[in-house]
Design a protein around this motif. Structure first.
Motif, PDB file in Angstrom:
ATOM      1  N   VAL A 126      -8.018   7.562 -20.625  1.00  0.00           N
ATOM      2  CA  VAL A 126      -9.280   7.467 -19.897  1.00  0.00           C
ATOM      3  C   VAL A 126     -10.311   6.883 -20.861  1.00  0.00           C
ATOM      4  O   VAL A 126     -10.557   7.440 -21.932  1.00  0.00           O
ATOM      5  CB  VAL A 126      -9.742   8.843 -19.396  1.00  0.00           C
ATOM      6  CG1 VAL A 126     -11.102   8.732 -18.720  1.00  0.00           C
ATOM      7  CG2 VAL A 126      -8.706   9.422 -18.438  1.00  0.00           C
ATOM      8  N   ALA A 127     -10.894   5.759 -20.492  1.00  0.00           N
ATOM      9  CA  ALA A 127     -11.820   5.044 -21.372  1.00  0.00           C
ATOM     10  C   ALA A 127     -13.261   5.255 -20.932  1.00  0.00           C
ATOM     11  O   ALA A 127     -13.554   5.386 -19.740  1.00  0.00           O
ATOM     12  CB  ALA A 127     -11.490   3.559 -21.376  1.00  0.00           C
ATOM     13  N   ASN A 128     -14.131   5.247 -21.930  1.00  0.00           N
ATOM     14  CA  ASN A 128     -15.565   5.408 -21.690  1.00  0.00           C
ATOM     15  C   ASN A 128     -16.293   4.366 -22.543  1.00  0.00           C
ATOM     16  O   ASN A 128     -15.969   4.213 -23.725  1.00  0.00           O
ATOM     17  CB  ASN A 128     -15.996   6.819 -22.086  1.00  0.00           C
ATOM     18  CG  ASN A 128     -17.477   7.052 -21.915  1.00  0.00           C
ATOM     19  OD1 ASN A 128     -18.065   6.614 -20.937  1.00  0.00           O
ATOM     20  ND2 ASN A 128     -18.085   7.748 -22.864  1.00  0.00           N
ATOM     21  N   TYR A 129     -17.250   3.656 -21.949  1.00  0.00           N
ATOM     22  CA  TYR A 129     -17.955   2.583 -22.647  1.00  0.00           C
ATOM     23  C   TYR A 129     -19.460   2.804 -22.626  1.00  0.00           C
ATOM     24  O   TYR A 129     -20.006   3.319 -21.645  1.00  0.00           O
ATOM     25  CB  TYR A 129     -17.668   1.235 -21.985  1.00  0.00           C
ATOM     26  CG  TYR A 129     -16.237   0.788 -22.050  1.00  0.00           C
ATOM     27  CD1 TYR A 129     -15.347   1.100 -21.031  1.00  0.00           C
ATOM     28  CD2 TYR A 129     -15.775   0.036 -23.130  1.00  0.00           C
ATOM     29  CE1 TYR A 129     -14.025   0.696 -21.090  1.00  0.00           C
ATOM     30  CE2 TYR A 129     -14.459  -0.387 -23.186  1.00  0.00           C
ATOM     31  CZ  TYR A 129     -13.590  -0.058 -22.174  1.00  0.00           C
ATOM     32  OH  TYR A 129     -12.279  -0.475 -22.228  1.00  0.00           O
ATOM     33  N   ALA A 130     -20.116   2.356 -23.672  1.00  0.00           N
ATOM     34  CA  ALA A 130     -21.574   2.288 -23.643  1.00  0.00           C
ATOM     35  C   ALA A 130     -21.979   1.237 -22.610  1.00  0.00           C
ATOM     36  O   ALA A 130     -21.278   0.241 -22.414  1.00  0.00           O
ATOM     37  CB  ALA A 130     -22.116   1.905 -25.016  1.00  0.00           C
ATOM     38  N   ASP A 131     -23.101   1.458 -21.949  1.00  0.00           N
ATOM     39  CA  ASP A 131     -23.521   0.546 -20.886  1.00  0.00           C
ATOM     40  C   ASP A 131     -23.666  -0.882 -21.378  1.00  0.00           C
ATOM     41  O   ASP A 131     -23.358  -1.837 -20.647  1.00  0.00           O
ATOM     42  CB  ASP A 131     -24.851   1.013 -20.284  1.00  0.00           C
ATOM     43  CG  ASP A 131     -24.692   2.258 -19.418  1.00  0.00           C
ATOM     44  OD1 ASP A 131     -25.701   2.927 -19.163  1.00  0.00           O
ATOM     45  OD2 ASP A 131     -23.551   2.551 -19.003  1.00  0.00           O
ATOM     46  N   ASN A 132     -24.131  -1.057 -22.605  1.00  0.00           N
ATOM     47  CA  ASN A 132     -24.422  -2.412 -23.081  1.00  0.00           C
ATOM     48  C   ASN A 132     -23.189  -3.180 -23.532  1.00  0.00           C
ATOM     49  O   ASN A 132     -23.297  -4.333 -23.964  1.00  0.00           O
ATOM     50  CB  ASN A 132     -25.472  -2.388 -24.190  1.00  0.00           C
ATOM     51  CG  ASN A 132     -25.092  -1.496 -25.346  1.00  0.00           C
ATOM     52  OD1 ASN A 132     -23.979  -1.004 -25.423  1.00  0.00           O
ATOM     53  ND2 ASN A 132     -26.028  -1.288 -26.267  1.00  0.00           N
ATOM     54  N   VAL A 133     -21.995  -2.578 -23.424  1.00  0.00           N
ATOM     55  CA  VAL A 133     -20.776  -3.330 -23.757  1.00  0.00           C
ATOM     56  C   VAL A 133     -19.824  -3.428 -22.569  1.00  0.00           C
ATOM     57  O   VAL A 133     -18.791  -4.117 -22.666  1.00  0.00           O
ATOM     58  CB  VAL A 133     -20.038  -2.718 -24.968  1.00  0.00           C
ATOM     59  CG1 VAL A 133     -20.984  -2.594 -26.152  1.00  0.00           C
ATOM     60  CG2 VAL A 133     -19.402  -1.378 -24.634  1.00  0.00           C
ATOM     61  N   LYS A 134     -20.136  -2.758 -21.493  1.00  0.00           N
ATOM     62  CA  LYS A 134     -19.261  -2.796 -20.315  1.00  0.00           C
ATOM     63  C   LYS A 134     -19.086  -4.229 -19.834  1.00  0.00           C
ATOM     64  O   LYS A 134     -20.035  -4.997 -19.743  1.00  0.00           O
ATOM     65  CB  LYS A 134     -19.849  -1.935 -19.199  1.00  0.00           C
ATOM     66  CG  LYS A 134     -19.719  -0.447 -19.428  1.00  0.00           C
ATOM     67  CD  LYS A 134     -20.329   0.347 -18.277  1.00  0.00           C
ATOM     68  CE  LYS A 134     -20.202   1.841 -18.512  1.00  0.00           C
ATOM     69  NZ  LYS A 134     -20.847   2.637 -17.447  1.00  0.00           N
ATOM     70  N   GLY A 135     -17.839  -4.573 -19.543  1.00  0.00           N
ATOM     71  CA  GLY A 135     -17.531  -5.930 -19.093  1.00  0.00           C
ATOM     72  C   GLY A 135     -17.295  -6.911 -20.216  1.00  0.00           C
ATOM     73  O   GLY A 135     -16.816  -8.022 -19.979  1.00  0.00           O
TER      74      GLY A 135
END
Length: 120
Positions: free
Chosen positions: A56-65
């Motif tokens: 299960v992965a979690n990303y900071a908003d500013n690196v998503k995509g």
């Protein structure tokens, strides 16, 4: 003794890509999370991305995509693929392992850090 070794940092132009790797040695338990944090000059260390042993992965908003985190089957390495890099992505990137011999007891380990510099 758990140790983390990072590799793959460097200098890249805006819009370029880099791939960071982190390899763990020692006793790694099946319940764990591996992640990447970064610290820019004068700023606090911040989460970039993390992935659990259940993938299960979690990303900071500013690196998503733009960034993708993955890990191997044996819980011993993680890779951060960074695309469309921006100058704000510049910093020292640290690998972190949260290693849990049981679900209510975890220890944190950090790598030595690898420098990522994005030129404008």
């Amino acid at each position: 003794q758990v140790q983390l070794v990072e590799s793959g940092g460097g200098l890249v132009q805006t819009g370029g890509s880099l791939r960071l790797s982190c390899a763990a040695s020692g006793t790694i338990f099946s319940i764990n999370t591996m992640g990447w944090y970064r610290q820019a000059p004068g700023k606090e260390r911040e989460l970039v991305a993390e992935i659990s042993s259940l993938r299960v992965a979690n990303y900071a908003d500013n690196v998503k995509g733009r960034f993708t985190i993955s890990r191997d089957t044996f819980y011993r390495s993680t890779i951060l693929q960074m695309n469309s890099l921006q100058p704000d992505d510049t910093g020292v990137y640290y690998c972190k392992l949260t290693n849990c011999p049981r679900s209510d007891l975890c220890n944190n380990y950090w790598g030595q850090g690898t420098q990522v510099t994005v030129s404008s």
